[in-house]
Design an enzyme around this catalytic site. Structure first.
Site: not given
Ligand code: ATP
Length: 350
Positions: A138, A189, A222, A246, A250
């Site tokens: 970001y 990851k 994942d 983020d 959600d």
């Protein structure tokens, strides 16, 4: 002494849900000895940006730091503003410049009927996500080369600093310790992102070793996505980077019953911090009285805990839960009530 609150309704349904949040705060202040709020109303948002080009006004950050205890925000986003420049300036501006490094997002199921997962109830979905809020992808670091040609190159850099990674991991463990939560899961990851996420792996092991009473485990993001859907009861506290946080929150918002029920805090412990519902400005329903104010109430609750009144957050959560269970809700949750009618029902229960 009154808590000094900056009110930023923003755009779209932000202008409908935030005033309801203020009604809730005023209602609690009227009921509670010694509780008072001093509001400053701010017109930051698309209207002003389109009018005079100002998004986050000059001097705003310094003023927030010196004169304000908490920022209560509705939503930012307007289809008339290309690229949502104003929203980025205001929201990312405050997150970065006020160094609000903890994005605190509980995933709490209050009404089993609202959960899309089979055979899962409130006892299975009670998670707190600590999303890193000031780094990652970001920061806008990167660039484009030969843009618009067949040889175009676009590079988006993910920034991870030792300080930034360590402090969000520590915040997750501190929370777990203070709230009797038994485990912290870190998600990254590292198998594909071998530089930045190796830093996460090392920092996590080191910080975890300072909290031997709290179980710690790691999942690639994942696998975390799969596990959150298969077995949300595995998780109590999750800590992850800005981008994965983020996405995962959600997913979590849906597990807890939809985006109209998800609140959040953008926090720098001990400094001015910002509280907002997770949803956006929802231009499709703006101005129709259909916006669900419950996410705003839950965010107000988080703000009250931050200001030193955790017992008021518990009361808000209970009132919201009872209102949900009584089906006194807005249309997106299958109800027929308007935004302010839902507020009436919540206030009656308080
Ligand atoms: P942004 O890009 O600003 O995050 P968005 O418009 O892409 O936002 P949201 O506004 O978060 O997405 O929500 C998507 C849809 O969910 C909305 O268009 C709206 O229909 C619905 N929605 C979001 N928040 C609420 C709410 N509080 N009450 C009712 N419906 C909502």
């Amino acid at each position: 002494m009154a808590h000094r609150i900056a009110l930023v309704p923003g755009d779209g349904i932000g202008n409908e849900v935030l005033p309801e949040g203020v009604r809730l705060l005023d209602h609690l202040a009227a009921q509670t000895d010694g509780l008072a709020f001093e509001y400053t109303h701010l017109d930051w948002g698309a209207e002003r940006y389109l009018r005079d080009g100002v998004s986050l006004p000059e001097g705003a950050i310094e003023w927030l730091q010196s004169d304000i205890d908490a920022i209560f925000l509705g939503a930012l986003g307007d289809p008339r503003v290309k690229g949502q420049q104003h929203a980025r300036d205001i929201l990312l501006g405050m997150r970065f410049k006020l160094d609000l490094y903890v994005n605190f997002r509980p995933i709490t199921l209050l009404d089993a009927r609202k959960c899309p997962l089979k055979n899962k109830g409130p006892e299975d979905v009670d998670i707190v996500v600590f999303r890193e809020n000031t780094e990652g992808v970001y920061t806008g670091i990167g660039g484009q080369f030969k843009r618009g040609t067949p040889d175009e190159v676009a590079i988006e850099a993910e920034m991870n600093t030792r300080k930034g990674v360590e402090r969000i991991i520590r915040a997750a463990f501190e929370y777990a310790e203070e709230h009797g939560r038994k485990s912290v899961c870190m998600s990254d990851k590292a198998n594909a992102m071998r530089h930045g996420h190796d830093l996460w792996q090392r920092a996590f092991k080191e910080v975890a070793s300072e909290y031997p009473a709290i179980e710690n485990f790691h999942l690639y993001v994942d696998v975390l996505a799969m596990e959150l859907v298969r077995a949300p009861e595995r998780f109590e506290v999750i800590v992850t980077n800005n981008l994965f946080g983020d996405i995962i929150t959600d997913l979590g918002a849906q597990i807890q019953g939809g985006i109209g029920l998800a609140g959040s805090g953008n926090i720098h412990p001990g400094k001015v911090s910002l509280f907002e519902p997770v949803h956006g400005s929802a231009p499709d329903i703006a101005g129709q009285g259909k916006a669900n104010p419950l996410a705003t109430f839950l965010s107000a609750g988080m703000m009250l805990t931050f200001l030193g009144h955790p017992e008021l957050e518990t009361r808000i959560q209970n009132a919201v839960q009872q209102t949900l269970l009584a089906d006194e809700v807005t249309p997106e949750l299958g109800g027929t009530l308007t935004t302010s009618q839902v507020t009436d029902r919540v206030l009656a229960r308080l």
